[in-house]
Design an enzyme around this catalytic site. Structure first.
Site, PDB file in Angstrom:
ATOM      1  N   LYS A  22      48.030  41.092  32.239  1.00 16.97           N
ATOM      2  CA  LYS A  22      47.143  40.314  31.354  1.00 16.97           C
ATOM      3  C   LYS A  22      47.131  40.910  29.949  1.00 16.97           C
ATOM      4  CE  LYS A  22      42.488  41.238  31.515  1.00 16.97           C
ATOM      5  NZ  LYS A  22      41.908  41.593  30.221  1.00 16.97           N
ATOM      6  N   ASN A  23      46.970  42.237  29.886  1.00 19.76           N
ATOM      7  CA  ASN A  23      46.768  42.857  28.568  1.00 19.76           C
ATOM      8  C   ASN A  23      48.059  42.981  27.752  1.00 19.76           C
ATOM      9  OD1 ASN A  23      44.093  42.916  29.101  1.00 19.76           O
ATOM     10  ND2 ASN A  23      43.989  45.092  29.623  1.00 19.76           N
ATOM     11  N   ARG A  92      37.341  38.644  23.748  1.00 21.23           N
ATOM     12  CA  ARG A  92      37.510  39.483  22.563  1.00 21.23           C
ATOM     13  C   ARG A  92      38.950  39.509  22.063  1.00 21.23           C
ATOM     14  NH1 ARG A  92      33.999  43.107  21.338  1.00 21.23           N
ATOM     15  NH2 ARG A  92      35.632  44.404  20.449  1.00 21.23           N
ATOM     16  N   CYS A 116      29.628  43.226  24.181  1.00 21.71           N
ATOM     17  CA  CYS A 116      30.439  43.190  25.395  1.00 21.71           C
ATOM     18  C   CYS A 116      29.706  44.023  26.442  1.00 21.71           C
ATOM     19  CB  CYS A 116      31.788  43.788  25.069  1.00 21.71           C
ATOM     20  SG  CYS A 116      32.818  44.070  26.494  1.00 21.71           S
ATOM     21  N   ARG A 121      32.119  48.294  21.314  1.00 24.74           N
ATOM     22  CA  ARG A 121      33.495  47.889  21.009  1.00 24.74           C
ATOM     23  C   ARG A 121      33.723  47.476  19.550  1.00 24.74           C
ATOM     24  NH1 ARG A 121      36.063  44.884  26.103  1.00 24.74           N
ATOM     25  NH2 ARG A 121      37.946  45.738  25.187  1.00 24.74           N
ATOM     26  N   ASP A 307      40.158  51.262  32.933  1.00 24.58           N
ATOM     27  CA  ASP A 307      40.129  49.991  33.672  1.00 24.58           C
ATOM     28  C   ASP A 307      40.211  50.176  35.187  1.00 24.58           C
ATOM     29  OD1 ASP A 307      39.931  48.670  31.294  1.00 24.58           O
ATOM     30  OD2 ASP A 307      42.021  48.024  31.213  1.00 24.58           O
ATOM     31  N   ILE A 329      35.851  56.489  27.447  1.00 26.02           N
ATOM     32  CA  ILE A 329      36.353  55.450  26.523  1.00 26.02           C
ATOM     33  C   ILE A 329      35.252  54.460  26.125  1.00 26.02           C
ATOM     34  CG2 ILE A 329      38.150  53.703  26.131  1.00 26.02           C
ATOM     35  CD1 ILE A 329      39.438  56.371  26.721  1.00 26.02           C
ATOM     36  N   ARG A 399      38.770  36.225  35.144  1.00 25.82           N
ATOM     37  CA  ARG A 399      39.368  36.565  33.849  1.00 25.82           C
ATOM     38  C   ARG A 399      40.594  37.460  34.040  1.00 25.82           C
ATOM     39  NH1 ARG A 399      36.101  39.839  30.405  1.00 25.82           N
ATOM     40  NH2 ARG A 399      38.133  39.914  29.444  1.00 25.82           N
TER      41      ARG A 399
HETATM   42  N1  EPU Z   1      37.636  51.640  19.096  1.00 25.73           N
HETATM   43  C1  EPU Z   1      37.091  51.938  17.869  1.00 25.73           C
HETATM   44  N2  EPU Z   1      37.410  51.131  16.822  1.00 25.73           N
HETATM   45  C2  EPU Z   1      38.267  50.071  16.939  1.00 25.73           C
HETATM   46  C3  EPU Z   1      38.844  49.792  18.188  1.00 25.73           C
HETATM   47  C4  EPU Z   1      38.508  50.601  19.268  1.00 25.73           C
HETATM   48  O1  EPU Z   1      36.330  52.894  17.732  1.00 25.73           O
HETATM   49  O2  EPU Z   1      38.526  49.403  15.940  1.00 25.73           O
HETATM   50  C5  EPU Z   1      37.294  52.474  20.258  1.00 25.73           C
HETATM   51  C6  EPU Z   1      36.666  51.680  21.389  1.00 25.73           C
HETATM   52  O3  EPU Z   1      35.280  51.516  21.197  1.00 25.73           O
HETATM   53  C7  EPU Z   1      36.984  52.527  22.599  1.00 25.73           C
HETATM   54  C8  EPU Z   1      38.356  53.095  22.243  1.00 25.73           C
HETATM   55  O4  EPU Z   1      38.484  52.973  20.824  1.00 25.73           O
HETATM   56  O5  EPU Z   1      36.074  53.588  22.675  1.00 25.73           O
HETATM   57  C9  EPU Z   1      39.518  52.412  22.917  1.00 25.73           C
HETATM   58  O6  EPU Z   1      39.422  50.993  22.731  1.00 25.73           O
HETATM   59  P1  EPU Z   1      40.725  50.091  22.617  1.00 25.73           P
HETATM   60  O7  EPU Z   1      40.775  49.529  21.241  1.00 25.73           O
HETATM   61  O8  EPU Z   1      41.892  50.846  23.107  1.00 25.73           O
HETATM   62  O9  EPU Z   1      40.382  48.906  23.609  1.00 25.73           O
HETATM   63  P2  EPU Z   1      40.782  47.401  23.440  1.00 25.73           P
HETATM   64  O10 EPU Z   1      42.100  47.273  22.783  1.00 25.73           O
HETATM   65  O11 EPU Z   1      39.641  46.642  22.902  1.00 25.73           O
HETATM   66  C10 EPU Z   1      42.142  47.248  25.661  1.00 25.73           C
HETATM   67  C11 EPU Z   1      42.076  46.431  26.930  1.00 25.73           C
HETATM   68  C12 EPU Z   1      40.878  46.902  27.743  1.00 25.73           C
HETATM   69  C13 EPU Z   1      41.044  48.387  28.055  1.00 25.73           C
HETATM   70  C14 EPU Z   1      41.188  49.181  26.752  1.00 25.73           C
HETATM   71  C15 EPU Z   1      41.451  50.655  26.973  1.00 25.73           C
HETATM   72  C16 EPU Z   1      42.979  44.306  26.254  1.00 25.73           C
HETATM   73  C17 EPU Z   1      42.769  42.865  25.986  1.00 25.73           C
HETATM   74  N3  EPU Z   1      41.917  45.016  26.592  1.00 25.73           N
HETATM   75  O12 EPU Z   1      40.934  46.979  24.963  1.00 25.73           O
HETATM   76  O13 EPU Z   1      40.960  46.167  28.956  1.00 25.73           O
HETATM   77  O14 EPU Z   1      39.919  48.850  28.747  1.00 25.73           O
HETATM   78  O15 EPU Z   1      42.281  48.632  25.980  1.00 25.73           O
HETATM   79  O16 EPU Z   1      42.581  50.842  27.721  1.00 25.73           O
HETATM   80  O17 EPU Z   1      44.095  44.798  26.200  1.00 25.73           O
HETATM   81  C18 EPU Z   1      40.121  45.068  30.860  1.00 25.73           C
HETATM   82  O18 EPU Z   1      41.259  44.600  31.033  1.00 25.73           O
HETATM   83  O19 EPU Z   1      39.207  45.008  31.726  1.00 25.73           O
HETATM   84  C19 EPU Z   1      39.814  45.737  29.596  1.00 25.73           C
HETATM   85  C20 EPU Z   1      38.566  45.940  29.172  1.00 25.73           C
END
Ligand code: EPU
Length: 420
Positions: A22-23, A92, A116, A121, A307, A329, A399
């Site tokens: 998915k991701n 998101r 969220c 996030r 995850d 995280i 989802r």
């Molecule tokens: N963060 C920041 N600033 C940003 C972006 C992220 O501080 O601008 C922080 C976040 O708050 C968190 C950390 O950085 O503490 C990591 O967040 P990341 O950006 O890596 O997460 P994401 O890209 O929003 C994706 C997956 C999530 C998964 C995370 C971590 C997708 C669509 N979502 O989210 O998947 O948990 O990476 O591996 O790819 C799920 O599938 O259930 C899910 C939540």
């Protein structure tokens, strides 16, 4: 609204094919916006989030056709620049349109995703990275309002307080493919999904090196083109079914699962007493011993994935000792804890960790799903519980898991969907 009913106590046995990630699929589908051409994306899981991103692309003027697990995308028509709140609030990851739209149109108006269930996030790193490429971005009336006719390569550091960001790395890397000159992303996320998106972009003609490491180099090109691409298997789906085998004391072959994407998880599962047999096209998980207590701390890849934290917590509820699970995280990713407690688990939450004292068995009852992985944890708990578990609000699970009740039934689980 539907609910899932699980009659616990049946071991999972047999073989299950792991679906596409998915991701990975979400940002790959969105990255097609970078050019005007046709694409064939294979191994796309048929999930609610994929249908949401289809709607987002269609609102932008893109034609998207789903045939089985293959998605055909045609981005040759006119493309709009606005991703509205009604869609972004459903998922998101809609913010992935930011980088490609800026690059293609020099303009993007994308609703801020909002809150969220697993934490605040923020998206500051996405914005910071795109600004460094030369975009002019402001936040107005709940929207990210971005302009940037001539993005220019530069050095960007993308690490936040909790480590690297998967989303920001993908957004900035995607935008940089067509920027002039070279971009270096330091502190890049190393998750397999980032690598997969990079491999897709390379197939479209992008020049990217270092994906899968902390430093990604992108040499801007003038134009990208369409391609055929196959999405990698979903490591989190594989991990969830692996835990299904473990918690139900069964034996399951995860066909197509990539063990190299799950090393930290597999090591913890072995520590919890499971036997793992690596095979050519996947791996088998067998559990016929007592579940050993195991400490876990989530971390960016190659660490233990956040995850998988909720689902592993469900397994540890049934261990013979005391385990500590720390989440580093997402600060609020413990919504499953109170529901597991309702099923008889002995868990105490402190700040960013939980202490789990194993109990001999969990009991079926009515519980509520709160987010995607928390819902998966409740399904796992239900598989092992004595009696019947009813999980409501299961739209969360749809989802991220395609037809979970059908696939678990195929392995011998007694699980079905019912209208509430
Ligand atoms: N963060 C920041 N600033 C940003 C972006 C992220 O501080 O601008 C922080 C976040 O708050 C968190 C950390 O950085 O503490 C990591 O967040 P990341 O950006 O890596 O997460 P994401 O890209 O929003 C994706 C997956 C999530 C998964 C995370 C971590 C997708 C669509 N979502 O989210 O998947 O948990 O990476 O591996 O790819 C799920 O599938 O259930 C899910 C939540």
């Amino acid at each position: 609204m539907d609910k899932l009913i699980i009659e616990g106590g049946h071991n999972l046995k047999g073989e299950i094919k792991i679906n596409g990630s998915k991701n990975s699929a979400l940002p790959i589908l969105v990255a097609t916006l970078l050019c005007e051409d046709e694409f064939v994306i294979e191994n796309v899981p048929l999930l609610r989030d994929i249908f949401t991103i289809k709607k987002v692309l269609e609102v932008l003027g893109v034609s998207v056709t789903i045939e089985g697990n293959t998605v055909k995308v045609d981005t040759r028509g006119a493309v709009g620049y606005e991703a509205p709140y009604e869609l972004v609030k459903q998922m998101r990851a809609s913010y992935y349109v930011l980088g490609p739209l800026l690059t293609r149109l020099g303009r993007a108006l994308v609703s801020l995703p909002g809150g969220c269930a697993i934490g605040t996030r923020p998206i500051n790193l996405h914005i910071q990275g795109l600004k460094k490429l030369g975009a002019d971005i402001s936040i107005t009336h709940g929207y990210i309002d971005a302009y940037g006719n001539k993005l220019k390569g530069t050095e960007i550091f993308l690490e936040g307080p909790n480590g690297s960001s998967v989303g920001a790395t993908i957004n900035v890397m995607t935008a940089a493919t067509l920027a002039s000159g070279c971009t270096t992303i330091e502190g890049a996320a190393m998750e397999p999904e980032v690598e997969d998106v990079a491999n897709f972009l390379i197939k479209c003609g992008a020049k990217i090196k270092g994906h899968g490491t902390r430093r990604i180099e992108i040499k801007g090109v003038k134009k990208l083109h369409g391609c055929e691409y196959k999405v990698i298997p979903d490591r989190i789906e594989a991990g969830t079914f692996a835990l299904g085998a473990a918690i139900s004391r069964g034996e399951v072959f995860l066909k197509g699962a990539s063990a190299s994407h799950l090393e930290a998880f597999i090591n913890k599962l072995k520590n919890a007493s499971a036997d793992i047999f690596l095979e050519k096209d996947g791996f088998t998980v067998k559990m016929d011993k007592d579940i050993r207590s195991t400490d876990i701390e989530t971390a960016p890849f190659p660490g233990f994935p956040t995850d998988m934290q909720a689902q592993f917590t469900a397994l540890l509820c049934l261990s013979t000792g005391v385990s500590v699970v720390r989440e580093t995280i997402f600060e609020d990713r413990f919504m499953h804890v109170s529901e597991l407690t309702r099923m008889g688990a002995d868990i105490r939450k402190e700040k960013d960790y939980v202490i789990i004292k194993g109990v001999p068995c969990l009991y079926g009852t009515r519980v509520m799903a709160s987010d995607l992985r928390a819902s998966a944890a409740l399904v796992l708990a239900g598989l092992s519980a004595s009696g019947t578990t009813e999980i409501s609000r299961i739209y969360h699970i749809d989802r991220g898991y395609e037809n979970i009740e059908k696939r678990l039934s195929g392995l011998g689980a007694h699980i079905w969907r019912q209208e509430e």
